[in-house]
Structures are given as structure tokens and as C-alpha cells.
Design a protein around this motif. Structure first.
Motif, PDB file in Angstrom:
ATOM      1  N   UNK A 192       0.691  -1.713  -0.615  1.00 30.14           N
ATOM      2  CA  UNK A 192       0.393   0.082   0.112  1.00 30.14           C
ATOM      3  C   UNK A 192       0.798   1.151  -0.127  1.00 30.14           C
ATOM      4  N   UNK A 193       0.681   2.231  -1.042  1.00 29.90           N
ATOM      5  CA  UNK A 193       1.790   3.161  -1.777  1.00 29.90           C
ATOM      6  C   UNK A 193       1.448   4.532  -1.565  1.00 29.90           C
ATOM      7  N   UNK A 194      -0.268   4.512  -0.605  1.00 30.44           N
ATOM      8  CA  UNK A 194      -1.056   5.864  -1.060  1.00 30.44           C
ATOM      9  C   UNK A 194      -0.333   7.176  -0.438  1.00 30.44           C
ATOM     10  N   UNK A 195      -0.048   6.447   0.814  1.00 29.36           N
ATOM     11  CA  UNK A 195       0.997   8.045   2.062  1.00 29.36           C
ATOM     12  C   UNK A 195       2.332   7.969   1.768  1.00 29.36           C
ATOM     13  N   UNK A 196       2.782   7.352   1.281  1.00 28.87           N
ATOM     14  CA  UNK A 196       3.803   7.887  -0.076  1.00 28.87           C
ATOM     15  C   UNK A 196       3.849   9.166  -0.299  1.00 28.87           C
ATOM     16  N   UNK A 197       5.331  10.120   0.237  1.00 26.42           N
ATOM     17  CA  UNK A 197       4.893  11.961  -0.057  1.00 26.42           C
ATOM     18  C   UNK A 197       6.359  11.327  -0.828  1.00 26.42           C
ATOM     19  N   UNK A 198       6.713  12.979  -1.148  1.00 31.01           N
ATOM     20  CA  UNK A 198       7.802  13.734  -1.609  1.00 31.01           C
ATOM     21  C   UNK A 198       8.794  14.375  -0.625  1.00 31.01           C
ATOM     22  N   UNK A 199       8.998  13.999   0.278  1.00 32.03           N
ATOM     23  CA  UNK A 199       9.597  14.868   1.238  1.00 32.03           C
ATOM     24  C   UNK A 199      10.558  13.797   1.526  1.00 32.03           C
ATOM     25  N   UNK A 200      11.938  14.757   1.019  1.00 28.59           N
ATOM     26  CA  UNK A 200      13.475  14.413   1.465  1.00 28.59           C
ATOM     27  C   UNK A 200      13.213  13.481   2.195  1.00 28.59           C
ATOM     28  N   UNK A 201      14.642  12.263   2.061  1.00 29.20           N
ATOM     29  CA  UNK A 201      15.066  11.408   2.553  1.00 29.20           C
ATOM     30  C   UNK A 201      16.476  11.188   3.275  1.00 29.20           C
ATOM     31  N   UNK A 202      16.972  10.505   3.285  1.00 29.46           N
ATOM     32  CA  UNK A 202      18.588  10.535   4.013  1.00 29.46           C
ATOM     33  C   UNK A 202      19.525   9.372   3.554  1.00 29.46           C
ATOM     34  N   UNK A 203      20.687   9.638   3.343  1.00 32.64           N
ATOM     35  CA  UNK A 203      21.813   7.654   3.445  1.00 32.64           C
ATOM     36  C   UNK A 203      21.987   7.936   4.540  1.00 32.64           C
ATOM     37  N   UNK A 204      22.800   6.552   4.211  1.00 32.79           N
ATOM     38  CA  UNK A 204      23.077   6.061   5.802  1.00 32.79           C
ATOM     39  C   UNK A 204      24.185   7.411   6.071  1.00 32.79           C
ATOM     40  N   UNK A 205      24.372   7.942   6.100  1.00 33.75           N
ATOM     41  CA  UNK A 205      25.235   8.589   5.971  1.00 33.75           C
ATOM     42  C   UNK A 205      24.829   9.889   6.952  1.00 33.75           C
ATOM     43  N   UNK A 206      23.132   9.950   6.887  1.00 31.86           N
ATOM     44  CA  UNK A 206      22.964  11.591   7.045  1.00 31.86           C
ATOM     45  C   UNK A 206      22.881  12.716   6.312  1.00 31.86           C
ATOM     46  N   UNK A 207      22.870  12.203   4.827  1.00 35.23           N
ATOM     47  CA  UNK A 207      22.494  13.356   3.890  1.00 35.23           C
ATOM     48  C   UNK A 207      21.297  13.455   3.541  1.00 35.23           C
ATOM     49  N   UNK A 208      20.512  14.396   3.300  1.00 35.26           N
ATOM     50  CA  UNK A 208      19.408  14.453   2.864  1.00 35.26           C
ATOM     51  C   UNK A 208      19.196  14.467   1.217  1.00 35.26           C
ATOM     52  N   UNK A 209      18.627  13.408   0.426  1.00 35.58           N
ATOM     53  CA  UNK A 209      18.131  13.059  -0.825  1.00 35.58           C
ATOM     54  C   UNK A 209      17.003  12.908  -1.100  1.00 35.58           C
TER      55      UNK A 209
END
Length: 357
Positions: A192-209
Motif C-alpha cells: 500500500x503506497x497511498x501515503x508515500x510523499x515527496x519529502x526528503x530522505x537521508x542516506x546512511x551517512x545522514x545526507x539529505x536526498x
């Protein structure tokens, strides 16, 4: 001490080390015991969060890696067994990630209670487990699942994970393959992917992607992907970024899958073992027995297919597309096995039809 790692020593092969006698016993509230067969038995309790002793997060089991004598490379436990009800923390990110040296294999996955966890990010990142079974995982509270199976070998039970609250599935199956680097199938239709949004994520090292669906199957070695029945509220932007598209020969889509910006690369005949095997276009699977070049057959370049699934056309049902072969197969032949009275004597079988040139 080895860096920040505390070591418990077992004096001989028959010695049993446990959470009461080891130099460092903490594994959250879970008692543990090492038996002479090299199994670390973990009892009921709650595991601690992953730690970051160096630049990477590592599993909390790293803190109690038990070794024999002065040989710091000789791990004393080769298996981790969850013997009681073992609860994962709210933040279960990296919980089984980045085992160092010889990776202990985990068994009794069914005893893990994941119901309180909300963050599953990079849970199995580079875990080097030969077998991961999440069929009993309760992920009903999961909101962050990005990178969950990044670099994992085939996972059992992922098809039925509850993703109804997940807002980030970026990189969830990045670098996914089998133990021998062969292409595998991914059936994600039930997610169920209905709530997936376009907010930023992070890498394992904490960088914003980029978050959302970005790189969900990036680097994954898959030959068949099913995302039918999906109802995403945003485009599948970057979903195939970095994927091994030369192996993705079959793709099932739902009417609401928007491929805009997905970076689907499509058939790459230059990398196929037989470059002349495919035309370089996609065909609807229901048209697979219509001869190549027939005016009644509709084929699609990758650009055309992305353009068709742009979130605007009135597509009404799931459709499966596959690479169009240069040589069209004939219709299959079904064989019925019956006696002289017309009664079935064994199950029907099917033979492939002759090749149509």
C-alpha cells in the motif's frame, strides 16, 4: 577493548558465556547465552537501537561479539537464535545492518515482535544474511521504510508487509538480488503506497536526498516487477534510477502508476546475451502471439510507455508489458488426457506453440 567494542571471552569450547558472566552483558533488556555449539541464544526482552561507533551505524550485536582467546578475528558465535519474544525498538533502523567480519546468521525470525517499530530505514543494510524471513513482521506502524532491504539477498514474506502508513520507500529494494547475483522477480503489488510523499530522505551517512519512490529498485537485479494494484498519490519519480534495466523484461503496471520521471530505461539489446533476440520495444503480454510488424499489434518504445502512464490517461485495469521478441512464439497447445468415455485421467498439460517467423 577493540576501539569502542567490548569483548567477552570464552575459555574453551565447552564454556557457556551468558549475560550474567560476560564482561559486557547489555543487549537492551534481552538476556542472552552462548552455548558450546556457537549459538547466541537471545531471550525475551527488547533490543536496543543500532549504534554508530564509527562513521557507520552497526547492529547492537556487534557490541557483544564474543571471541576466543587472543585471536580477535575468531568469532565465538556463528548463529543468533531468537528463542523468546524479542521486541524491536521504536527506532529499528540499521538494527541488523553492517555486521563486521564473519556474519552470524539469524534464525527464528518469527519470534521478533516488530509491532511498536515505526522506523525500519536500512534495517538490513549490508547485513549479509543468507536468509531473511519477514513473513511474520508486523509493520502496521511503519512510517519510514527507506533502504530497508538495501543490499539484501532474497527476502521471504516481503510481499505481505503492511506499508499503509509508510511515507518513504526510497531505496527499499536497492541492490536487491539473489545469492548468486542472478536476476529475480519482485512482486510488490500488495504494498500500500497511498501515503508515500515527496519529502526528503537521508542516506546512511545522514545526507539529505530525494525520498518518495526514488531509487526504490535502484541497482536491483530484477527481471520481473509487479506494481499492479498500486494507487500512488505522486509520480514514481526516480524509482528505476540506477536499476539494471537490461534485465527487467517484464513490468506490470496499475492504472494509477505515473511513470513520469521514473527513469525506466527499457530494453537494452546491446547488453543482452543475444542482441538480436528483442526488437527494443515493449509489447502488451496479451498481444505476445501477434506477429511482429502486424498492423493490429501495438508496441511501445520506453518513451511511449512512460508517456502512456502519465497519470492522465483513462487506463482501467492492470496491464503487463514485456520485451517484444524478434521471433513471435506460436500459440500454446493444451493437451487434455481423457479415456474412451471422455473422463479426465490426469491433469492437462501445455506445450509451447511453434515458432512463427
Amino acid at each position: 577493548m577493540i576501539g569502542t567494542e567490548t569483548v567477552a571471552h570464552a575459555s574453551d569450547a565447552t564454556t557457556v558465556v551468558d549475560s550474567e558472566t560476560a564482561e559486557k552483558s547489555e543487549l537492551g533488556t534481552c538476556p542472552w547465552q552462548l552455548t558450546a555449539d556457537g549459538v547466541l541464544h537471545v531471550g525475551s526482552g527488547e533490543l536496543p537501537e543500532a549504534t554508530k561507533p564509527y562513521s557507520d551505524y552497526v547492529t547492537p550485536f556487534f557490541a557483544i561479539q564474543i571471541r576466543e582467546g587472543a585471536d580477535q578475528n575468531n568469532l565465538k558465535f556463528k548463529t543468533i537464535s531468537f528463542d523468546g519474544k524479542v521486541t524491536t525498538p521504536v527506532n529499528a533502523s540499521f538494527l541488523f545492518a553492517n555486521f563486521l567480519n564473519d556474519t552470524p546468521q539469524i534464525k527464528n525470525w518469527q519470534n521478533l515482535d516488530t509491532s511498536k517499530s515505526t522506523n525500519f530505514a536500512f534495517m538490513f543494510l549490508s547485513s549479509q544474511q543468507n536468509s531473511i524471513d519477514v513473513s511474520k513482521f508486523d509493520t502496521s506502524n511503519a512510517t519510514d521504510m527507506h533502504g530497508m532491504f538495501n543490499g539484501a539477498d532474497p527476502v521471504k514474506g516481503y510481499e505481505n508487509l503492511d506499508t499503509s502508513k509508510a511515507t518513504d520507500v526510497s531505496g527499499m529494494f536497492a541492490n536487491y538480488n539473489d545469492n548468486n547475483d542472478n536476476p529475480v522477480s519482485l512482486d510488490l503489488a500488495k504494498l500500500d503506497v497511498d501515503r508515500v510523499n515527496e519529502d526528503k530522505s537521508t542516506t546512511p551517512f545522514g545526507a539529505s536526498v530525494a525520498g518518495g519512490f526514488s531509487g526504490m529498485v535502484g541497482g536491483a537485479n530484477i527481471n520481473s516487477l509487479n506494481i499492479g494494484d498500486w494507487k500512488p498519490q505522486i509520480p514514481l519519480t526516480g524509482m528505476f534510477d540506477g536499476s539494471m534495466s537490461s534485465n527487467l523484461t517484464e513490468l506490470t503496471l496499475s492504472p494509477q502508476d505515473d511513470l513520469t520521471g521514473s527513469k525506466l530505461l527499457g530494453p537494452d539489446t546491446t547488453e543482452d546475451k543475444d542482441p538480436a533476440k528483442y526488437t527494443g520495444n515493449w509489447e502488451n503480454r496479451q498481444d505476445q502471439y501477434i506477429k511482429h510488424g502486424d498492423p493490429n499489434k501495438k508496441t511501445y518504445s520506453t518513451t511511449d510507455l512512460i508517456g502512456k502512464y502519465n497519470g492522465q490517461l483513462a487506463i482501467t485495469e492492470n496491464e503487463t508489458y514485456q520485451w517484444e521478441p524478434q521471433v513471435t512464439p506460436g500459440n500454446p497447445v493444451t493437451i487434455h488426457y481423457i479415456d474412451q468415455d471422455g473422463k479426465s485421467i490426469q491433469a492437462d498439460s501445455q506445450l509451447p506453440g511453434g515458432v512463427r517467423d
